[in-house]
Motif scaffolding. Sequence first.
Motif, PDB file in Angstrom:
ATOM      1  N   THR A  72       0.810  -1.225   0.000  1.00 56.64           N
ATOM      2  CA  THR A  72       0.000   0.000   0.000  1.00 56.64           C
ATOM      3  C   THR A  72       0.842   1.273   0.000  1.00 56.64           C
ATOM      4  O   THR A  72       0.325   2.351  -0.298  1.00 56.64           O
ATOM      5  N   GLY A  73       2.102   1.142   0.394  1.00 58.26           N
ATOM      6  CA  GLY A  73       2.933   2.339   0.521  1.00 58.26           C
ATOM      7  C   GLY A  73       2.546   3.200   1.717  1.00 58.26           C
ATOM      8  O   GLY A  73       2.977   4.340   1.849  1.00 58.26           O
ATOM      9  N   LYS A  74       1.724   2.646   2.594  1.00 58.23           N
ATOM     10  CA  LYS A  74       1.292   3.388   3.786  1.00 58.23           C
ATOM     11  C   LYS A  74       1.619   2.597   5.045  1.00 58.23           C
ATOM     12  O   LYS A  74       1.787   1.378   4.972  1.00 58.23           O
ATOM     13  N   PRO A  75       1.661   3.245   6.193  1.00 59.45           N
ATOM     14  CA  PRO A  75       1.779   2.479   7.440  1.00 59.45           C
ATOM     15  C   PRO A  75       0.550   1.573   7.592  1.00 59.45           C
ATOM     16  O   PRO A  75      -0.570   2.015   7.327  1.00 59.45           O
ATOM     17  N   VAL A  76       0.782   0.330   7.968  1.00 64.63           N
ATOM     18  CA  VAL A  76      -0.330  -0.613   8.140  1.00 64.63           C
ATOM     19  C   VAL A  76      -0.191  -1.317   9.489  1.00 64.63           C
ATOM     20  O   VAL A  76       0.883  -1.805   9.838  1.00 64.63           O
ATOM     21  N   LYS A  77      -1.296  -1.336  10.205  1.00 67.42           N
ATOM     22  CA  LYS A  77      -1.342  -2.145  11.441  1.00 67.42           C
ATOM     23  C   LYS A  77      -2.204  -3.370  11.184  1.00 67.42           C
ATOM     24  O   LYS A  77      -3.353  -3.242  10.760  1.00 67.42           O
ATOM     25  N   VAL A  78      -1.631  -4.537  11.448  1.00 70.49           N
ATOM     26  CA  VAL A  78      -2.401  -5.782  11.387  1.00 70.49           C
ATOM     27  C   VAL A  78      -2.744  -6.170  12.820  1.00 70.49           C
ATOM     28  O   VAL A  78      -1.848  -6.430  13.624  1.00 70.49           O
ATOM     29  N   SER A  79      -4.020  -6.162  13.143  1.00 70.72           N
ATOM     30  CA  SER A  79      -4.465  -6.585  14.473  1.00 70.72           C
ATOM     31  C   SER A  79      -5.194  -7.903  14.337  1.00 70.72           C
ATOM     32  O   SER A  79      -6.147  -7.992  13.567  1.00 70.72           O
ATOM     33  N   TRP A  80      -4.732  -8.890  15.058  1.00 72.54           N
ATOM     34  CA  TRP A  80      -5.465 -10.157  15.084  1.00 72.54           C
ATOM     35  C   TRP A  80      -6.644 -10.025  16.031  1.00 72.54           C
ATOM     36  O   TRP A  80      -6.526  -9.430  17.103  1.00 72.54           O
ATOM     37  N   SER A  81      -7.773 -10.563  15.626  1.00 66.38           N
ATOM     38  CA  SER A  81      -8.919 -10.619  16.534  1.00 66.38           C
ATOM     39  C   SER A  81      -8.728 -11.827  17.454  1.00 66.38           C
ATOM     40  O   SER A  81      -7.829 -12.636  17.254  1.00 66.38           O
ATOM     41  N   ARG A  82      -9.595 -11.923  18.466  1.00 65.74           N
ATOM     42  CA  ARG A  82      -9.522 -13.121  19.329  1.00 65.74           C
ATOM     43  C   ARG A  82      -9.776 -14.371  18.502  1.00 65.74           C
ATOM     44  O   ARG A  82      -9.107 -15.403  18.660  1.00 65.74           O
ATOM     45  N   GLU A  83     -10.727 -14.290  17.588  1.00 70.07           N
ATOM     46  CA  GLU A  83     -11.052 -15.451  16.755  1.00 70.07           C
ATOM     47  C   GLU A  83      -9.827 -15.858  15.925  1.00 70.07           C
ATOM     48  O   GLU A  83      -9.533 -17.039  15.773  1.00 70.07           O
ATOM     49  N   ASP A  84      -9.135 -14.864  15.389  1.00 68.03           N
ATOM     50  CA  ASP A  84      -7.921 -15.160  14.610  1.00 68.03           C
ATOM     51  C   ASP A  84      -6.908 -15.881  15.486  1.00 68.03           C
ATOM     52  O   ASP A  84      -6.269 -16.858  15.076  1.00 68.03           O
TER      53      ASP A  84
END
Lengths: 153, 746
Positions: free
Chosen positions: B421-433
């Motif tokens: 994306t060329g942007k800062p990205v936050k990947v947050s896992w959910s509890r289900e993940d």
Amino acid sequence: MMNFTLNGKVVSVDAEGDMPLLWALRDMLGMTGTKYGCGMALCGACTVHLDGQAVRACTLPMSLVQGKKVTTIEGLAVDASHPVQQAWKEHNVPQCGYCQSGQMMSAAALLAKHPNPDDNTIDEQMQGNICRCGTYPRIKAAIKTAAKLGGKS
Amino acid sequence: MSQIANVSRRQFLKITGMGATGLVLGGLLPGFRPAWAKAGDAVSELNLFVSIGSDDLVHIICHRSEMGQGIRTGLPQVVADELMADWQKVQVVQGLANAEYGSQNTDGSRSVRRFYQIMREMGASARAMLEQAAANQWQVPLEEVQARDHQVWHQKSGRSLRFGELAEAAAGLTPPAKDQLKLKSPDDFNYIGKDVPIVDMPAILSGQTVFGQDVQLPDMLYASIERTPVVGANVKSVDNSAALKVKGVVDTFVMPEQSEPVLFKPLPGVAVLATNSWAAMQGRKQLRIEWTDSTHSQHDSDAYLDVLKGRVKQQGKVIRSIGDAYAGMMNAVDTFEAGYSVPYLIHAPMEPPAATAVFKDGTCEIWACTQTPQSTQQNVAGALGIEPDKVKVNVTLLGGGFGRKSKPDFSVEAAILAKQTGKPVKVSWSREDEIRHGYYHAAAAMHFAAGMDDTGRVVSWLQRTAFPSISWTFNGTSDEPSGSELDLGFGDLPFALDNLSCEVQKAEAHLRIGWVRSVSNIQHGFAIGSFVDELAHKLDRRPRELWLELLGSDRLVDPEPEGFKYGNYGESKAVFPIDTARIKGVLNLVADKAGVDKPTAKNEAWGLSVHRSFVSYVAVATKVRVDGNKVQVLEMHSAIDAGTVVNPDRVRSQMEGAMIFGLSLAMMGEISVKDGAVVQSNFHDYPLLRINQSPQIHSYIVESSQAPGGVGEPGVPPVAASLCNAIFRAGGKRIRDLPISKHMQV
């Protein structure tokens, strides 16, 4: 726009009515002291006060927050001086600390209702808050200490 | 052996990202090869750093990850003590990923045991250099000066100089040779062995801590990823049209295809990128994904465990033997056998994995709640096709780890999306993940048999284990437990036996298998601890008495001559032997303190177990009440012998936490798999212990001047057995297949 009072200040956010308060707080207002743990009101990590009542921000839609007063861990007291915060410090309660915002917000609401809770009341009122590190024995002890500190203040 | 060296400020800046003034010291450490390092890789050596500024502040780098064990307090405590520093003037700086530190893998309960000595030397060297600088300035003999309370004093003249005033001059000196280094006498410790409160307390109390989930950057996108429900499947097709219509959703991205070995690669899936977390989650629900077939799509955990239970009834590959266990059984007057099983488990730290990445001009910066910053660096670099030194890894606080955050797959996800994306990205896992897409504790089956002579003495012992190996995660081919897993409470059985056979059976992997707090000790501690208790019941002996008899005389056990190449948690067997006296020591301590031999109320009973792991010794006594089919845990006592202890309060807190972690898994922990996919998803079907189920807990620490052992994990293994033993003795069922909730009400 949704307007509500957050830790004593009126704020407005451009959030949909179905967005849970948790994400408005964290992503839109930068208030990350309130934590995500489950998204289903099962763990209590996101506990805040809504007009003085402990609620789970992860399932509370913004439409129900409109016009209300919200208190988060950042606004519980100035300089962490709330009896619960003092007692948490005295008992070295936290391990990783992630769930502790929610634990302290639940404990503060519990003490507001029950100034001298017994073990059963603590179990009943705190069982919605999970701590994977296992700080429960210290949480119990700290709530009793906070009750004493609260009585003096 | 470790050495202390003066380090340039430029190098300090490079390693810590911090400008330094005054004295900077580094310590060279023995190298350590992580499990996933390729054969032939050079084992790296690295530096740890202490700096003293002219402003009097001492900065101590913590290169280990904080996940609740208190390491950001413990290691600096050791340096500050030897340095004679004032704790109020110590600031802890979190180390970035850097191979020059050596291993930063915060796992295996080894931070204190690996770094205690070097941290003492670091503090003592700095102290010696400050003293020398003062002696030079005053033109007095070195023997006449002494560091104390963040100053160096000249007793005779009553003069003193603050550390900050001496740091610049000290920096120009050569550190003392190792053999010249004077370490403090333990009698003079002022921080080591004391309950120093954790350094992060003020931030935790006021909600100011930054965990992986809390990182926010300007213009950042939030990602939520729908991952393959079955390991080995890839995205066949995706319809993202509805997802893109959700307000706030910016884009979707198909994650790279993957093949086995699974390693630390991100799982295949589709990411939804949005301007906030909620929009990303809502968009994700609208994805329509078709998955390819997988060889694991038939996996059914119940059926699988039945297969393993069948296999361990058959003779397996012998990994350690004494005498002839089979002949011993034939000649025995009486025999007893039992099988045990533990299901798949998952970590469930309160903070699910999260990472934030920025990719710019061929470099990547990561913020992540990682236990393994260097592995994060290497895996991110590999996925992006750049060199590891182009990846900067910032370690946030971890909202619990328990082994999950040793795997950097989530940081790789963020890096891939940031580049895309060329942007800062936050990947947050959910509890289900977190529950559905983890690296699971292996489901395990074990079988035990004992043969007794006419006096009731155990003369022959047979034990077998089968579980899918963590090695499979790395090579995709392993189909039986590996040596490093058999080290964990199986091949190291410390009993005095005339005949013994330790055997393994095959077990193929169908899920990503990983480390969970105390790893294979979980199943082995449960099975051995239960079997000893069952034998005691059969032989009408008190459990403690039988444990002591099986452990035999005070001696050091070495399984090596019996065919088992024992890794001993990577530690020297001379410094950290298997010492039966210490096993018996914690067992007797906890049994006496808890009063397990005293009469109990009706339907109440004590259960006992003991286990050595991570070169420490833990015994647990658990008291339960059984009403009909309902179990209530009333009280737990634990005793740990971890050698020298840096922060007793944090050791007690780890033991309290280990009791509760052990109770959760024993009472309710079960991940089940149907059609290759994990069934559970959140705390309603993967419950954790809650405060109303939490017993009174008492923790005892054996006073010892031996080298420090592990603390974070060793408390867990004896819990399940002590609990199940108590349940049986209180009139409940004998639980051989965890969790207890399958058999009784908890």
